[in-house]
Design a protein around this motif. Structure first.
Motif, short mmCIF file in Angstrom:
data_model
loop_
_atom_site.label_atom_id
_atom_site.label_comp_id
_atom_site.label_asym_id
_atom_site.label_seq_id
_atom_site.Cartn_x
_atom_site.Cartn_y
_atom_site.Cartn_z
N SER A 180 78.31 35.02 12.54
CA SER A 180 78.79 33.67 12.31
C SER A 180 77.61 32.70 12.23
N GLY A 205 73.65 32.27 8.58
CA GLY A 205 74.35 31.98 7.33
C GLY A 205 73.43 31.27 6.35
N LEU A 206 74.03 30.57 5.44
CA LEU A 206 73.24 29.87 4.43
C LEU A 206 72.25 28.91 5.08
N GLY A 207 72.68 28.29 6.18
CA GLY A 207 71.83 27.33 6.87
C GLY A 207 70.47 27.90 7.24
N ASN A 208 70.45 29.18 7.62
CA ASN A 208 69.19 29.81 8.01
C ASN A 208 68.26 29.98 6.83
N ILE A 217 85.24 23.26 6.49
CA ILE A 217 83.93 23.78 6.10
C ILE A 217 84.12 24.99 5.18
N TYR A 264 82.21 26.16 1.74
CA TYR A 264 81.27 27.26 2.01
C TYR A 264 81.53 28.43 1.07
N TYR A 316 74.16 23.14 13.31
CA TYR A 316 74.82 23.79 12.18
C TYR A 316 74.51 25.28 12.20
N SER A 317 73.26 25.60 12.45
CA SER A 317 72.84 26.99 12.36
C SER A 317 73.52 27.87 13.41
N SER A 328 76.43 27.51 14.53
CA SER A 328 77.90 27.48 14.34
C SER A 328 78.62 26.81 15.51
N CYS A 344 84.35 28.33 16.14
CA CYS A 344 84.03 29.68 15.65
C CYS A 344 83.71 30.58 16.82
N LEU A 351 84.71 31.67 10.03
CA LEU A 351 85.45 30.43 9.81
C LEU A 351 86.91 30.72 9.50
N1 TRP Z 1 76.05 28.75 10.99
C1 TRP Z 1 76.33 29.02 9.62
C2 TRP Z 1 75.07 28.83 8.80
O1 TRP Z 1 74.00 28.78 9.31
C3 TRP Z 1 77.43 28.18 9.07
C4 TRP Z 1 78.62 28.09 9.93
C5 TRP Z 1 79.52 29.06 10.18
C6 TRP Z 1 79.01 26.99 10.71
N2 TRP Z 1 80.42 28.62 11.07
C7 TRP Z 1 80.14 27.37 11.41
C8 TRP Z 1 78.48 25.74 10.88
C9 TRP Z 1 80.73 26.50 12.31
C10 TRP Z 1 79.09 24.87 11.75
C11 TRP Z 1 80.19 25.23 12.47
O2 TRP Z 1 75.13 28.75 7.60
#
Ligand code: TRP
Length: 458
Positions: free
Chosen positions: A19, A22-25, A98, A102, A223-224, A226, A231, A329
């Motif tokens: 979780s 993700g894209l954020g990383n 989201i 996403y 964000y990274s 989650s 979640c 999610l």
């Molecule tokens: N953490 C994920 C990312 O880095 C994105 C993500 C998944 C998320 N679940 C989340 C962000 C819940 C915020 C809240 O891309």
């Protein structure tokens, strides 16, 4: 009705890490690091994780595992039906929201994997990449087709259930993700001129650090990991009573940070290898779908087999990372509808999937046929992105920390976190202190910053 649990501790951690990673990383962290003082930013980021990421994550784990219920149900139980139950509902709503945008990006990663395998980037002039991306996203059909495929995969995993769907897929996908990341990082680092890229990423440059850097690091950590929308709370509702909560939070955060830093090892050495200015590569979609395909072709030899392998592996990596996050999610919403409205898992998942098919398609089409549908200069996709990232996540995070720090029964917290007294918890006081004071204030500042309150500092 029996409720499933994860079958093993490892499975639980890999699912939660899936979780988080993700894209954020991959498309945000490396660039933010490079532009905000390299290792200086990484140090600040790690501090943010320790000071407020871990306390919130641990609290979410705790609420989920204690109640063994979906996020809305969990907050109803721990709040004894008071007004705080809305925090859970807000979380479910935010996650659903989201997910709608996403999945659109998840679909793009599939298309780019396809373009990479078929060597479609062979001998494409540098300037052309922007058009390739623009033509693709504005096409009414192709992104939608990939979108349906991406959502179909999520749906398949979710309907298989907690153990044979989510856990099994995490056990397969997380090691795959790690191996691909390692492979790409090693390849990229061995390119000529790579050391300059590593220097850009790792050399601490404190002159670039100001108050807004810290806020940026906090936002990214949030964000990274989650956080703030259930979640992790939902996944933790499948943890068994022996899972160590704080330790799991530390493990998940370490995996997440490691992958983010390794993503920087993939991107910057290649960028420097072709002599590109790292400040020109862009962020987010621009970086991922316009700059990088070009960088990879040039760094590894235009149209060469190496370029094909590298580029394919990279977009496939993005796909896997996006998929595991999207699954988490989706599970938030699925657990909510199945438990709160007494549906079978299949029915609940189908309901959720239908809504994201519709809303996801709208988001996807907002780059093409629906591009004129805007509000405050933002298309539908951007509205979903902005509304969740700028408002819902910070508000949810602040409420969770205030709830966990001030409202939740202290004895209950201590009992749960120590697994009924089995584990030592020397960090307990610090944790509560952070939840009560540091975290809410920090998030409040991030929130104000995102609203533009500190623009005069920049
Ligand atoms: N953490 C994920 C990312 O880095 C994105 C993500 C998944 C998320 N679940 C989340 C962000 C819940 C915020 C809240 O891309």
């Amino acid at each position: 009705m029996g409720r499933e649990n994860f079958g093993s501790k490892l499975g639980a951690i890999l699912a939660a890490a899936g979780s988080a990673v993700g894209l954020g990383n991959i498309w945000r962290f490396p660039i933010e690091t490079g532009q905000n003082g390299g290792a200086a930013f990484i140090i600040i980021y790690v501090c943010c994780i320790i000071v407020f990421g871990l306390p919130i994550m641990t609290s979410e784990f705790l609420i989920g595992r204690y109640t063994h219920a979906n996020t809305a149900g969990a907050f109803r139980i721990v709040s004894n039906g008071s007004i705080w139950k809305w925090v859970g509902r807000l979380g479910v709503f935010t996650g659903w929201f989201i997910l709608c945008y996403y999945v659109v990006v998840g679909a793009w990663t599939l298309h780019y994997t396809y373009l990479s395998v078929t060597n479609a980037f062979n001998e494409v002039p540098a300037k052309q990449y922007e058009n390739i991306f623009g033509d693709f996203v504005s096409n009414p059909w192709i992104p939608t087709l990939w979108l349906f495929l991406f959502i179909g995969v999520i749906h398949f995993v979710i309907t298989r259930g907690v153990q044979s769907g989510i856990e099994k897929s995490a056990k397969l996908m997380m090691p795959t993700l790690f191996i691909i990341t390692l492979f790409l990082a090693v390849c990229s680092i061995s390119l000529p001129g790579a050391s300059k890229g590593l220097e850009f990423l790792l050399k601490p440059d404190w002159s670039k650090v100001d108050s807004t850097t810290v806020l940026e690091a906090m936002g990214q950590a949030f964000y990274s990991l989650s956080l703030a929308m259930g979640c992790l709370c939902t996944y933790a509702s499948y943890f068994d009573k022996k899972t160590p909560l704080a330790k799991s939070a530390v493990n998940v955060s370490m995996i997440d940070t490691l992958i983010a830093i390794m993503a920087g090892f993939i991107i910057f050495p290649s960028v420097f290898n072709i002599g590109m200015d790292p400040n020109d590569v862009g962020v987010g979609a621009g970086l991922t779908f316009v700059s990088l395909p070009n960088v990879f072709q040039q760094a590894l030899g235009d149209g060469s087999i190496l370029a094909v392998i590298f580029s394919t592996a990279f977009y496939f990596l993005l796909f896997v990372a996006a998929l595991t996050s999207a699954i988490s999610l989706h599970e938030v919403a699925t657990a909510y509808v199945t438990e709160e409205f007494n549906m079978s898992r299949k029915k609940g998942a189908t309901l959720v999937t239908s809504t994201i098919l519709v809303l996801g398609t709208l988001c996807s089409l907002s780059f093409g046929p629906l591009s004129h549908a805007t509000l405050f200069d933002r298309n539908i996709f951007e509205m979903f992105d902005d509304l969740s990232g700028r408002f819902l996540l910070p508000i949810g995070g602040m409420l969770i920390s205030i709830f966990a720090g001030w409202v939740l029964d202290r004895k209950l917290y201590r009992d749960e976190i120590s697994n009924g007294g089995d584990l030592k918890t020397p960090y307990f006081k610090m944790l509560i202190f952070s939840l009560r004071y540091i975290t809410p204030i920090a998030i409040g500042l991030v929130f104000l910053d995102q609203m533009g309150a500190f623009n005069f500092l920049k």
